[in-house]
Write a protein that holds these residues in place. Structure first.
Motif, PDB file in Angstrom:
ATOM      1  N   ARG A  75      50.710  43.887  37.904  1.00 22.63           N
ATOM      2  CA  ARG A  75      50.769  45.180  37.214  1.00 22.63           C
ATOM      3  C   ARG A  75      50.513  45.004  35.722  1.00 22.63           C
ATOM      4  N   GLU A  76      51.086  43.953  35.147  1.00 25.62           N
ATOM      5  CA  GLU A  76      50.896  43.679  33.725  1.00 25.62           C
ATOM      6  C   GLU A  76      49.409  43.445  33.424  1.00 25.62           C
ATOM      7  N   ILE A  77      48.755  42.647  34.271  1.00 23.26           N
ATOM      8  CA  ILE A  77      47.330  42.361  34.077  1.00 23.26           C
ATOM      9  C   ILE A  77      46.507  43.633  34.260  1.00 23.26           C
ATOM     10  N   SER A  78      46.856  44.446  35.247  1.00 19.32           N
ATOM     11  CA  SER A  78      46.140  45.703  35.479  1.00 19.32           C
ATOM     12  C   SER A  78      46.230  46.616  34.258  1.00 19.32           C
ATOM     13  N   GLU A  79      47.410  46.688  33.662  1.00 19.34           N
ATOM     14  CA  GLU A  79      47.593  47.542  32.491  1.00 19.34           C
ATOM     15  C   GLU A  79      46.780  47.030  31.302  1.00 19.34           C
ATOM     16  N   LEU A  80      46.655  45.715  31.177  1.00 14.99           N
ATOM     17  CA  LEU A  80      45.849  45.149  30.096  1.00 14.99           C
ATOM     18  C   LEU A  80      44.356  45.408  30.336  1.00 14.99           C
ATOM     19  N   VAL A  81      43.950  45.374  31.599  1.00 17.32           N
ATOM     20  CA  VAL A  81      42.564  45.728  31.937  1.00 17.32           C
ATOM     21  C   VAL A  81      42.291  47.172  31.512  1.00 17.32           C
ATOM     22  N   CYS A  82      43.252  48.062  31.761  1.00 16.39           N
ATOM     23  CA  CYS A  82      43.105  49.466  31.376  1.00 16.39           C
ATOM     24  C   CYS A  82      42.969  49.635  29.864  1.00 16.39           C
ATOM     25  N   ARG A  83      43.506  48.693  29.127  1.00 11.39           N
ATOM     26  CA  ARG A  83      43.427  48.752  27.665  1.00 11.39           C
ATOM     27  C   ARG A  83      42.170  48.071  27.145  1.00 11.39           C
ATOM     28  N   GLY A  84      41.321  47.598  28.062  1.00 11.63           N
ATOM     29  CA  GLY A  84      40.044  47.017  27.661  1.00 11.63           C
ATOM     30  C   GLY A  84      40.074  45.544  27.341  1.00 11.63           C
ATOM     31  N   PHE A  85      41.167  44.841  27.711  1.00 12.09           N
ATOM     32  CA  PHE A  85      41.266  43.415  27.422  1.00 12.09           C
ATOM     33  C   PHE A  85      40.300  42.622  28.316  1.00 12.09           C
ATOM     34  N   SER A  86      39.664  41.594  27.750  1.00 17.50           N
ATOM     35  CA  SER A  86      38.859  40.663  28.537  1.00 17.50           C
ATOM     36  C   SER A  86      39.795  39.677  29.240  1.00 17.50           C
ATOM     37  N   ASN A  87      39.253  38.895  30.184  1.00 18.19           N
ATOM     38  CA  ASN A  87      40.078  37.892  30.863  1.00 18.19           C
ATOM     39  C   ASN A  87      40.664  36.902  29.867  1.00 18.19           C
ATOM     40  N   LYS A  88      39.868  36.542  28.868  1.00 17.62           N
ATOM     41  CA  LYS A  88      40.344  35.593  27.849  1.00 17.62           C
ATOM     42  C   LYS A  88      41.503  36.190  27.057  1.00 17.62           C
ATOM     43  N   ILE A 110      43.486  38.630  28.049  1.00 15.50           N
ATOM     44  CA  ILE A 110      44.629  38.793  28.954  1.00 15.50           C
ATOM     45  C   ILE A 110      45.371  37.469  29.094  1.00 15.50           C
ATOM     46  N   ALA A 111      44.610  36.378  29.266  1.00 15.43           N
ATOM     47  CA  ALA A 111      45.230  35.057  29.403  1.00 15.43           C
ATOM     48  C   ALA A 111      46.086  34.730  28.189  1.00 15.43           C
ATOM     49  N   ALA A 112      45.575  35.041  27.006  1.00 17.39           N
ATOM     50  CA  ALA A 112      46.326  34.775  25.776  1.00 17.39           C
ATOM     51  C   ALA A 112      47.579  35.656  25.703  1.00 17.39           C
ATOM     52  N   ALA A 113      47.442  36.901  26.156  1.00 16.65           N
ATOM     53  CA  ALA A 113      48.562  37.840  26.062  1.00 16.65           C
ATOM     54  C   ALA A 113      49.702  37.483  27.004  1.00 16.65           C
ATOM     55  N   VAL A 114      49.375  36.947  28.182  1.00 15.53           N
ATOM     56  CA  VAL A 114      50.418  36.663  29.172  1.00 15.53           C
ATOM     57  C   VAL A 114      50.772  35.179  29.236  1.00 15.53           C
ATOM     58  N   GLY A 115      50.132  34.373  28.377  1.00 13.19           N
ATOM     59  CA  GLY A 115      50.434  32.944  28.356  1.00 13.19           C
ATOM     60  C   GLY A 115      49.955  32.214  29.586  1.00 13.19           C
ATOM     61  N   SER A 116      48.719  32.521  30.000  1.00 14.33           N
ATOM     62  CA  SER A 116      48.168  31.905  31.199  1.00 14.33           C
ATOM     63  C   SER A 116      46.764  31.394  30.906  1.00 14.33           C
ATOM     64  N   THR A 117      46.005  31.074  31.940  1.00 15.06           N
ATOM     65  CA  THR A 117      44.625  30.622  31.780  1.00 15.06           C
ATOM     66  C   THR A 117      43.676  31.677  32.341  1.00 15.06           C
ATOM     67  N   GLU A 118      42.417  31.618  31.908  1.00 18.57           N
ATOM     68  CA  GLU A 118      41.430  32.568  32.424  1.00 18.57           C
ATOM     69  C   GLU A 118      41.266  32.441  33.944  1.00 18.57           C
ATOM     70  N   GLY A 119      41.323  31.204  34.441  1.00 17.53           N
ATOM     71  CA  GLY A 119      41.187  30.987  35.878  1.00 17.53           C
ATOM     72  C   GLY A 119      42.300  31.656  36.655  1.00 17.53           C
ATOM     73  N   THR A 120      43.529  31.541  36.145  1.00 20.53           N
ATOM     74  CA  THR A 120      44.667  32.180  36.815  1.00 20.53           C
ATOM     75  C   THR A 120      44.544  33.695  36.767  1.00 20.53           C
ATOM     76  N   VAL A 121      44.078  34.220  35.633  1.00 20.64           N
ATOM     77  CA  VAL A 121      43.862  35.670  35.518  1.00 20.64           C
ATOM     78  C   VAL A 121      42.829  36.130  36.540  1.00 20.64           C
ATOM     79  N   SER A 122      41.763  35.351  36.720  1.00 19.68           N
ATOM     80  CA  SER A 122      40.726  35.701  37.700  1.00 19.68           C
ATOM     81  C   SER A 122      41.300  35.748  39.113  1.00 19.68           C
ATOM     82  N   ILE A 123      42.193  34.806  39.422  1.00 20.22           N
ATOM     83  CA  ILE A 123      42.834  34.792  40.745  1.00 20.22           C
ATOM     84  C   ILE A 123      43.698  36.040  40.922  1.00 20.22           C
ATOM     85  N   HIS A 124      44.458  36.381  39.884  1.00 16.31           N
ATOM     86  CA  HIS A 124      45.284  37.589  39.951  1.00 16.31           C
ATOM     87  C   HIS A 124      44.412  38.830  40.160  1.00 16.31           C
ATOM     88  N   LEU A 125      43.291  38.902  39.440  1.00  9.56           N
ATOM     89  CA  LEU A 125      42.405  40.057  39.574  1.00  9.56           C
ATOM     90  C   LEU A 125      41.824  40.143  40.983  1.00  9.56           C
TER      91      LEU A 125
END
Length: 211
Positions: A154-167, A169-184
């Protein structure tokens, strides 16, 4: 004035029939009947037809992916989709990307020329039953599907709605781009969608309905 058209479908018999129909239609210049999405995209990129008639699902590059490129590059090409069947979420995504026409393959031989004429005149060919399917989100219970997301999803979805890129989003949630891609990927699967645009649309609509 002649309309420059490309048609693409990976089924040879259907492609041949549509190509023959287009060649026999006054005011149509058939640039190519492509048997693959890669070839269709190449023709679109190099020759910029007025109209591209594309099978939504092809083994290499499907019509939806081609429409995304056309949308992103802002090429002046009007896209008509051919499909044996389309889910509500696919139709919603196509509409959000500016598709001009939707044709089920069962009716293509009877309706293609009329659809082509409408689109050439600047009018969209969007059958009400298919648009209604998009409104129903392909039969998916959106509130229930969104409720099934994990807190991180849900957190990642809300950041997508705000126009955040995967990079971002990863910085915002303290994760990696690869993990964000898996979540998406998991989010898309649960919601029955395939793009960030549709995800944002569903979330915004969900918030509006709850308010």
């Amino acid at each position: 004035m002649s309309r420059r058209v490309v048609v693409a479908d990976d089924h040879p018999l259907l492609l041949r029939g549509l190509a023959d129909l287009l060649r026999a239609t006054d005011g149509v210049e058939l640039l190519e009947a492509a048997g693959s999405g890669i070839r269709a995209l190449s023709v679109i990129r190099d020759q910029r037809p007025d109209i591209a008639i594309l099978d939504v699902t092809m083994p290499d590059v499907g019509g939806m992916a081609i429409l995304k490129v056309i949308h992103e590059q802002d090429w002046p090409v009007r896209v008509i989709f051919l499909s044996a069947t389309m889910s509500g979420s696919q139709i919603a995504e196509a509409l959000s990307l500016g598709v001009w026409g939707l044709l089920l393959k069962d009716y293509a031989a009877h309706s293609l020329v009329d659809c082509l004429d409408e689109v050439s005149a600047g009018r969209k060919w969007l059958p009400e039953d298919l648009v209604a399917r998009a409104r129903e989100d392909g039969g998916i219970d959106v509130p229930k599907a969104i409720a099934s997301l994990t807190p991180r999803e849900r957190e990642i979805s809300e950041l997508v709605c705000r126009g955040f890129s995967n990079k971002a989003i990863a910085a915002a949630v303290g994760s990696t781009e690869g993990t964000v891609s898996i979540h998406l990927h998991n989010i898309y699967r649960k919601l029955g969608i395939s793009s960030r645009t549709t995800l944002a649309t569903l979330f915004v609509r969900h918030v509006e309905e709850r308010s």
